[in-house]
Design a protein around this motif. Structure first.
Motif, PDB file in Angstrom:
ATOM      1  N   ASP A  96       0.828  -1.207   0.000  1.00  0.00           N
ATOM      2  CA  ASP A  96       0.000   0.000   0.000  1.00  0.00           C
ATOM      3  C   ASP A  96       0.865   1.261   0.000  1.00  0.00           C
ATOM      4  OD1 ASP A  96      -2.379  -1.395  -0.020  1.00  0.00           O
ATOM      5  OD2 ASP A  96      -2.524  -1.460   2.166  1.00  0.00           O
ATOM      6  N   GLU A  97       1.936   1.243   0.785  1.00  0.00           N
ATOM      7  CA  GLU A  97       2.829   2.403   0.839  1.00  0.00           C
ATOM      8  C   GLU A  97       3.573   2.577  -0.484  1.00  0.00           C
ATOM      9  OE1 GLU A  97       4.446   2.898   5.279  1.00  0.00           O
ATOM     10  OE2 GLU A  97       4.549   0.817   4.577  1.00  0.00           O
ATOM     11  N   ARG A  98       3.952   1.469  -1.086  1.00  0.00           N
ATOM     12  CA  ARG A  98       4.647   1.554  -2.379  1.00  0.00           C
ATOM     13  C   ARG A  98       3.723   2.107  -3.457  1.00  0.00           C
ATOM     14  NH1 ARG A  98       6.526  -3.880  -0.809  1.00  0.00           N
ATOM     15  NH2 ARG A  98       8.627  -3.670   0.039  1.00  0.00           N
ATOM     16  N   ALA A 161      -5.023  -7.256 -11.784  1.00  0.00           N
ATOM     17  CA  ALA A 161      -4.818  -5.838 -11.492  1.00  0.00           C
ATOM     18  C   ALA A 161      -5.023  -5.577 -10.014  1.00  0.00           C
ATOM     19  CB  ALA A 161      -5.773  -4.981 -12.311  1.00  0.00           C
ATOM     20  N   ARG A 162      -4.254  -4.648  -9.484  1.00  0.00           N
ATOM     21  CA  ARG A 162      -4.381  -4.287  -8.071  1.00  0.00           C
ATOM     22  C   ARG A 162      -5.629  -3.453  -7.817  1.00  0.00           C
ATOM     23  NH1 ARG A 162      -1.667  -3.510  -3.212  1.00  0.00           N
ATOM     24  NH2 ARG A 162      -2.376  -1.626  -2.143  1.00  0.00           N
ATOM     25  N   HIS A 163      -5.981  -2.593  -8.749  1.00  0.00           N
ATOM     26  CA  HIS A 163      -7.135  -1.722  -8.572  1.00  0.00           C
ATOM     27  C   HIS A 163      -7.695  -1.350  -9.933  1.00  0.00           C
ATOM     28  CE1 HIS A 163      -4.395   1.441  -9.819  1.00  0.00           C
ATOM     29  NE2 HIS A 163      -3.578   1.114  -8.835  1.00  0.00           N
ATOM     30  N   GLU A 164      -8.816  -0.689  -9.947  1.00  0.00           N
ATOM     31  CA  GLU A 164      -9.420  -0.249 -11.198  1.00  0.00           C
ATOM     32  C   GLU A 164      -8.507   0.757 -11.887  1.00  0.00           C
ATOM     33  OE1 GLU A 164     -12.189  -1.366 -12.670  1.00  0.00           O
ATOM     34  OE2 GLU A 164     -12.292  -2.831 -11.050  1.00  0.00           O
ATOM     35  N   ARG A 220       6.909 -10.484 -12.634  1.00  0.00           N
ATOM     36  CA  ARG A 220       6.844 -11.258 -11.387  1.00  0.00           C
ATOM     37  C   ARG A 220       7.347 -10.429 -10.204  1.00  0.00           C
ATOM     38  NH1 ARG A 220       9.489 -17.284 -10.390  1.00  0.00           N
ATOM     39  NH2 ARG A 220       8.731 -17.526  -8.240  1.00  0.00           N
ATOM     40  N   TRP A 221       8.440  -9.718 -10.437  1.00  0.00           N
ATOM     41  CA  TRP A 221       8.983  -8.879  -9.366  1.00  0.00           C
ATOM     42  C   TRP A 221       8.011  -7.759  -9.002  1.00  0.00           C
ATOM     43  CZ3 TRP A 221      10.558  -3.676 -10.058  1.00  0.00           C
ATOM     44  CH2 TRP A 221      11.169  -3.099  -8.929  1.00  0.00           C
ATOM     45  N   ALA A 222       7.464  -7.094 -10.012  1.00  0.00           N
ATOM     46  CA  ALA A 222       6.552  -5.976  -9.763  1.00  0.00           C
ATOM     47  C   ALA A 222       5.268  -6.451  -9.091  1.00  0.00           C
ATOM     48  CB  ALA A 222       6.226  -5.268 -11.078  1.00  0.00           C
ATOM     49  N   GLY A 228      -0.002  -6.952  -7.105  1.00  0.00           N
ATOM     50  CA  GLY A 228      -0.865  -6.807  -8.266  1.00  0.00           C
ATOM     51  C   GLY A 228      -0.184  -5.957  -9.313  1.00  0.00           C
ATOM     52  N   VAL A 229      -0.836  -5.738 -10.438  1.00  0.00           N
ATOM     53  CA  VAL A 229      -0.244  -4.934 -11.501  1.00  0.00           C
ATOM     54  C   VAL A 229      -1.141  -3.733 -11.802  1.00  0.00           C
ATOM     55  CG1 VAL A 229       0.839  -6.980 -12.510  1.00  0.00           C
ATOM     56  CG2 VAL A 229      -1.347  -6.170 -13.422  1.00  0.00           C
ATOM     57  N   ASN A 230      -0.553  -2.762 -12.487  1.00  0.00           N
ATOM     58  CA  ASN A 230      -1.316  -1.596 -12.947  1.00  0.00           C
ATOM     59  C   ASN A 230      -0.712  -1.112 -14.257  1.00  0.00           C
ATOM     60  OD1 ASN A 230       1.063  -0.366 -12.225  1.00  0.00           O
ATOM     61  ND2 ASN A 230       0.179   0.938 -10.638  1.00  0.00           N
ATOM     62  N   GLY A 231      -1.149   0.039 -14.731  1.00  0.00           N
ATOM     63  CA  GLY A 231      -0.644   0.545 -16.000  1.00  0.00           C
ATOM     64  C   GLY A 231       0.846   0.790 -15.999  1.00  0.00           C
TER      65      GLY A 231
END
Length: 258
Positions: A96-98, A161-164, A220-222, A228-231
């Protein structure tokens, strides 16, 4: 539908003025196979300054020409993803902080280091290939570009995805079954290279495979870093995968092949 998806992919992945509408965007979010298809064209364009200048024994200028054309074609969106991920990587905290650091507009040391590594690494890899056999140059650059776009497509099919947001628009519309069309595009590209310029196939295959591997490692690292992933991860995967593919071509060129 296929033409609409391709047009949407060109608009998403490049700055070429192809026109289009919201329907094209919806189509491309459901058609990740268009990513490597667009990569064939952008790879051929990116090979032009390297072949032209490298053939005149100007590898550093070839690298500058490649970087300039790459940024001109794709803009800085993907490099922005590298910068944001670089800042997030140096945060001591939880996911969350990242993500909070990744979303802010400030540029930190992590971003600067990540951008330097990405751009200098790309330039040095291109310079190392530029003086080689021309078909090796073209094969490496096209293979790296196709592999980078295929890595993004694989992320759309396999990641969560981590979020919308931008990432979710792709990950929620696709699944593992959508990797088959991506694989078919890669196979068709390999078949076309083998038929038209068979001497370029080894370099293209190696660069594409290395790009896919590099993109997978970064993804994988990200994913572990952000839960999760995002744009931004999509953009960073594109840059890292391309760099891995170009590096593989540089190693091949340094192995004494013509």
């Amino acid at each position: 539908m296929a033409l609409s998806a391709l047009r949407g992919a060109v608009r998403f992945l490049t700055r070429l003025p192809v026109g289009g509408d919201a329907g094209d965007w919806r189509a491309v979010t459901e058609a990740p196979w268009t990513f490597p298809a667009v990569g064939v064209g952008t790879g051929l364009l990116l090979a032009v300054p390297v072949v032209a200048l490298g053939g005149r024994s100007l590898p550093l200028l070839a690298a500058v020409g490649y970087l300039g054309l790459w940024i001109g074609l794709s803009g800085i969106t993907h490099l922005d993803g590298v910068a944001d991920l670089g800042d997030a990587a140096v945060v001591h905290g939880d996911a969350d902080e990242r993500v909070a650091v990744l979303k802010d507009s400030e540029v930190g040391v992590g971003a600067v280091v990540a951008l330097l590594l990405a751009t200098l690494g790309t330039a040095l890899a291109v310079a190392s290939v530029a003086d080689s056999f021309r078909l090796l140059v073209v094969g490496t650059i096209v293979g790296a570009e196709v592999g980078a776009k295929a890595a993004m497509a694989a992320l759309a099919c396999l990641a969560t995805a981590r979020h919308e947001g931008l990432g979710a628009q792709f990950t929620e519309s696709n699944g593992p079954q959508d990797l088959l069309p991506v694989a078919l595009v890669l196979g068709a590209t390999a078949g076309g290279v083998w038929y038209l310029v068979p001497a370029a196939l080894p370099a293209a295959t190696l660069a594409c495979a290395a790009a896919l591997g590099g993109g997978w490692l970064l993804a994988r690292w990200a994913n572990g870093l952000l839960d999760g992933v995002n744009g931004d991860v999509f953009g960073a995967v594109d840059v890292a995968a391309r760099l891995a593919g170009l590096f593989a071509g540089a190693v091949l060129a340094g192995g004494g092949l013509p």
